[in-house]
Design a protein around this motif. Structure first.
Motif, short mmCIF file in Angstrom:
data_model
loop_
_atom_site.label_atom_id
_atom_site.label_comp_id
_atom_site.label_asym_id
_atom_site.label_seq_id
_atom_site.Cartn_x
_atom_site.Cartn_y
_atom_site.Cartn_z
N ASP A 1 0.82 -1.22 0.00
CA ASP A 1 0.00 0.00 0.00
C ASP A 1 0.85 1.27 0.00
O ASP A 1 0.33 2.36 -0.19
N LEU B 1 0.21 2.82 -10.82
CA LEU B 1 -0.81 2.10 -10.07
C LEU B 1 -0.36 1.91 -8.63
O LEU B 1 0.83 1.77 -8.36
N GLN B 2 -1.33 1.87 -7.71
CA GLN B 2 -1.01 1.49 -6.34
C GLN B 2 -0.90 -0.03 -6.34
O GLN B 2 -1.79 -0.73 -6.82
N THR C 1 -3.78 -2.47 -4.56
CA THR C 1 -5.15 -2.43 -5.07
C THR C 1 -5.23 -2.41 -6.59
O THR C 1 -6.28 -2.71 -7.15
N GLY C 2 -4.15 -2.02 -7.25
CA GLY C 2 -4.18 -1.86 -8.70
C GLY C 2 -4.89 -0.57 -9.10
O GLY C 2 -5.13 -0.33 -10.29
N LYS C 3 -5.21 0.26 -8.12
CA LYS C 3 -5.90 1.53 -8.38
C LYS C 3 -4.99 2.45 -9.19
O LYS C 3 -3.82 2.64 -8.88
N GLU C 4 -5.60 3.04 -10.22
CA GLU C 4 -4.86 3.96 -11.09
C GLU C 4 -4.66 5.29 -10.35
O GLU C 4 -5.61 5.93 -9.93
N ILE C 5 -3.40 5.69 -10.22
CA ILE C 5 -3.06 6.95 -9.55
C ILE C 5 -2.95 8.08 -10.57
O ILE C 5 -3.41 9.18 -10.34
#
Length: 180
Positions: free
Chosen positions: A94, A133-134, A137-141
């Motif tokens: 994270d 990406l984080q 989570t694979g969340k796009e930053i």
């Protein structure tokens, strides 16, 4: 007489080459979506080999550009605790960003085109899409695109000059540094 003509032609060709070679600088433009918050909340950056589905794209660049990004970021102050072209295991997921890149367009310097009534050759065009990406989570930053052009790619080493790789890496590092 024949010798004088030959010498004159050689001088003209050398002058023409010197004039044209001065126009061969690499021109780069980029656009990045600014992240919602500064990147300084992350402690690490993993950089993976870039990808390309374009068969004639030089495969060495898929590793060279990430290597250059790693080297340039490590040389900067006020950046991530760890930057690695490869997997990072010792920092929490994270707190780690992942940089991915894909070559979206490539026109090698060996292509010859007829455009606007003129014959064009030796022009290299390269477009790259990036995403941060984080890791957990694979969340796009953030995302971005870099486009680079050289009018004398055919005279550089290989199809794409090493200059172009380094300039693209510098553009990536500039964006990351400005948002850290």
């Amino acid at each position: 007489m024949k010798k004088d003509t030959s010498l004159s032609i050689t001088i003209i060709l050398l002058s023409l080459f010197a004039t044209v070679s001065g126009c061969g600088d690499v021109k780069t433009s980029s656009y990045f979506t600014p992240p919602k918050s500064k990147l300084d909340k992350y402690e690490a950056l993993e950089i993976f080999d870039f990808e390309s589905a374009i068969p004639e794209f030089p495969k060495d660049a898929l590793k060279k550009i990430p290597d250059d990004v790693e080297k340039l970021l490590k040389a900067k102050e006020n950046t991530f605790e760890e930057v690695k072209h490869g997997k990072i295991d010792d920092i929490a997921a994270d707190k780690t960003l992942v940089l991915l890149g894909e070559i979206a367009e490539f026109v090698p310097g060996t292509d010859v085109k007829f455009e606007g009534g003129a014959l064009k050759f030796g022009e290299v065009t390269l477009s790259l899409k990036l995403v941060l990406l984080q890791k957990d989570t694979g969340k796009e930053i953030t995302t971005g695109e870099i486009s680079s052009f050289s009018s004398l790619g055919i005279f550089r080493s290989g199809h794409v000059g090493k200059d172009m790789y380094e300039i693209i890496a510098q553009e990536i590092v500039k964006f990351i540094s400005e948002n850290y």
